[in-house]
Design an enzyme around this catalytic site. Structure first.
Site, PDB file in Angstrom:
ATOM      1  N   SER A 283       4.575  -6.918   4.417  1.00  0.00           N
ATOM      2  CA  SER A 283       5.038  -7.079   5.795  1.00  0.00           C
ATOM      3  C   SER A 283       5.899  -8.335   5.931  1.00  0.00           C
ATOM      4  O   SER A 283       5.761  -9.287   5.165  1.00  0.00           O
ATOM      5  CB  SER A 283       3.839  -7.182   6.743  1.00  0.00           C
ATOM      6  OG  SER A 283       3.200  -8.430   6.587  1.00  0.00           O
TER       7      SER A 283
ATOM      8  N   LYS B  37      -1.204  -7.722  -8.792  1.00  0.00           N
ATOM      9  CA  LYS B  37      -2.228  -7.511  -7.763  1.00  0.00           C
ATOM     10  C   LYS B  37      -1.847  -6.311  -6.915  1.00  0.00           C
ATOM     11  O   LYS B  37      -0.986  -6.395  -6.052  1.00  0.00           O
ATOM     12  CB  LYS B  37      -2.362  -8.725  -6.839  1.00  0.00           C
ATOM     13  CG  LYS B  37      -3.605  -8.631  -5.956  1.00  0.00           C
ATOM     14  CD  LYS B  37      -3.473  -9.372  -4.638  1.00  0.00           C
ATOM     15  CE  LYS B  37      -2.808  -8.553  -3.562  1.00  0.00           C
ATOM     16  NZ  LYS B  37      -3.576  -7.374  -3.124  1.00  0.00           N
TER      17      LYS B  37
ATOM     18  N   CYS C 115       9.825   1.416   3.839  1.00  0.00           N
ATOM     19  CA  CYS C 115      10.702   0.377   4.377  1.00  0.00           C
ATOM     20  C   CYS C 115      12.158   0.828   4.419  1.00  0.00           C
ATOM     21  O   CYS C 115      13.005   0.084   4.911  1.00  0.00           O
ATOM     22  CB  CYS C 115      10.567  -0.917   3.591  1.00  0.00           C
ATOM     23  SG  CYS C 115      11.105  -0.803   1.882  1.00  0.00           S
TER      24      CYS C 115
ATOM     25  N   PHE D 243       0.805  -1.222   0.000  1.00  0.00           N
ATOM     26  CA  PHE D 243       0.000   0.000   0.000  1.00  0.00           C
ATOM     27  C   PHE D 243       0.840   1.275   0.000  1.00  0.00           C
ATOM     28  O   PHE D 243       0.368   2.334  -0.392  1.00  0.00           O
ATOM     29  CB  PHE D 243      -0.929   0.013   1.226  1.00  0.00           C
ATOM     30  CG  PHE D 243      -0.247   0.427   2.508  1.00  0.00           C
ATOM     31  CD1 PHE D 243      -0.167   1.766   2.878  1.00  0.00           C
ATOM     32  CD2 PHE D 243       0.340  -0.510   3.352  1.00  0.00           C
ATOM     33  CE1 PHE D 243       0.470   2.153   4.052  1.00  0.00           C
ATOM     34  CE2 PHE D 243       0.982  -0.138   4.512  1.00  0.00           C
ATOM     35  CZ  PHE D 243       1.047   1.191   4.868  1.00  0.00           C
TER      36      PHE D 243
END
Length: 485
Positions: free
Chosen positions: A223, A170, A279, A146
């Site tokens: 994640s 996706k 990140c 996201f």
């Protein structure tokens, strides 16, 4: 309504329809379907059927589609950047930077006729020659996160199709419109039906990709728990290739000889840019040395700068920090701040309330920058990923202590040092475990022609996305040995 794109057709999902909410205004800006297993199967089938002709399309011809896509992305640069801000919340300049980094991956993939070349050697034995040819494998799945809805799928998809594979992308269902816009431009660029597909959704689509026998490999960014417990073992169980990039809790080290005035702006963007949802964001600041005057002066300067950041809707050019993506992520960040305080940290700057929000938007998803002192290395706010606009500060005596803290972290994505001493910089680069190392760089983001590295808890796999490693990932090395009698 964000539709699926399967076999060159726009198709509305038959699954559950959910709202997509702008986190700054709290307004619904569209809807997206949570696709079914039948829909992901249909996309994979289309991609598989398109693969036969696409892999036989000469690389120079395949690149012409990418050149057209690149031009269309440039023509729509501002529009796609504004879409990112509206669906994610980041500031418009951060979105423009994301757009630029995404386009650069398309540009690198345009060089595939050279980059995909194999190797050969005559006379490995008398009258025998040996060749290495790089061949595409088939259908690849690309699962995006996201926090960078435009750029991250472009770390993979351009290289996959340039090397002759077909893709099913996706996007995160929280932010479906950036990839929808890219897919519209891919369609306008003229990619044959089935080469570039997109299916919105959640776990059902991910599971469908992992289980599908016709998907050869998956690239994933998300994640660490999903990377470790779902994607990597799922690919292993079905024999798929896998690039799995997870979370981070990056540590930035401050040496007393650093250029303070040049360092502080880099810390602001590292810790608080993208509202900390990156990140490669800094999470812990380790200040080296026993000079109390330096420590106090440095912390006061970063606190003053953070306190004065303008918070609001990212489409306002004056805003420096937007909201986090949704209220649940805000609650998670608030919980980590509470955990830190219970474990002994003290608040130097309290961002739990956003304060003044430019434009008077609801504070539903807004936070201010938070700075915590008296942090110690064993605290959860150091060892776990917060993914928000927080900075925890640790003091240590030596560079060796700082490197030890970096290396005992469960995550090794992008640690950095700020110093004017070359010996310290080299020692940090040499001894620190981290896929990406920054020397006086706060956000250690590799360019498209370098791999986006990561290690240990931040990455599982062998090859990485971007550049030459992506090309290796999306091709098989076939060795041919010739002897003509």
């Amino acid at each position: 309504m964000a539709k699926n794109y399967i076999d060159g057709e726009w198709v509305e999902s038959k699954g559950e329809i959910i709202d997509v909410v702008n986190p700054a205004t709290n307004e619904t800006i569209g809807k997206v379907g949570i696709s079914t297993k039948e829909e992901i199967d249909s996309a994979v089938q289309a991609a598989q059927e398109a693969f036969h002709d696409w892999r036989r399309t000469p690389p120079v011809t395949r690149c012409r589609y990418l050149f057209r896509l690149r031009e269309l992305l440039e023509e729509n640069f501002e529009e796609v950047s504004r879409v990112q801000t509206q669906e994610h919340g980041k500031c418009i300049d951060e979105s423009r930077g994301e757009t630029r980094r995404g386009i650069e991956n398309v540009e690198v993939a345009c060089g595939i006729p050279s980059l995909m070349m194999g190797e050969c050697l005559e006379d490995i034995a008398s009258g025998i020659d040996e060749y290495l040819i790089r061949q595409p494998l088939g259908v690849f799945g690309v699962i995006g996160p996201f926090n960078f809805p435009f750029m991250i799928p472009l770390w993979s998809a351009p290289y996959a199709v340039a090397t002759g594979n077909t893709v099913v992308i996706k996007p995160s269902s929280e932010v479906p419109f950036s990839q929808t816009k890219i897919t519209e431009l891919a369609e306008e660029a003229g990619f044959p039906p089935g080469v570039w597909n997109m299916v919105h959704g959640g776990r059902t689509v991910v599971g469908g990709m992992l289980d599908h026998p016709d998907i050869q490999g998956i690239t994933f960014v998300g994640s660490t728990p999903v990377m470790r417990d779902v994607i990597y073992p799922g690919c292993g169980n079905t024999g798929k290739r896998c690039i799995a990039q997870g979370g981070a809790a990056n540590i930035l080290v401050i040496m007393p000889d650093c250029n303070v005035e040049a360092t502080i702006p880099g810390l602001m963007t590292s810790f608080f840019g993208n509202a900390g949802q990156r990140c490669l964001a800094g999470q812990t600041l380790v200040i080296v040395g026993e000079d109390d005057a330096f420590y106090k002066s440095f912390v006061e300067k970063i606190t003053d700068r953070a306190r004065n950041m303008r918070i609001g809707y990212g489409l306002d050019e004056s805003v420096q920090m937007g909201p986090v993506r949704d209220v649940h992520k805000k609650e998670s960040i608030l919980n980590y701040i509470e955990i830190g305080m219970k474990e002994g940290a003290t608040l130097k700057l309290d961002g739990r309330k956003a304060g003044e929000i430019v434009g008077n938007y609801p504070d539903t998803c807004f936070l201010g920058p938070t700075i915590m002192e008296n942090v110690s290395r064993e605290m959860r706010i150091v060892r776990e990923e917060i993914f928000g606009p927080t900075m925890g500060i640790i003091r240590v005596k030596t560079l060796e202590d700082a490197i030890e803290i970096c290396n005992e972290s469960p995550y090794h994505n992008g640690h950095a040092i700020f110093t004017s001493n070359g010996k310290s910089a080299r020692q940090f680069q040499y001894d620190c475990i981290s896929g990406n190392i920054g020397i006086n760089i706060g956000i250690v983001a590799p360019m498209a022609f370098f791999p986006f590295s990561g290690m240990a808890g931040s990455f599982l796999g062998v090859l990485h996305t971007q550049g030459k490693e992506a090309i290796r990932f999306f091709t098989e090395s076939k060795v041919c040995i010739h002897r003509w009698l």
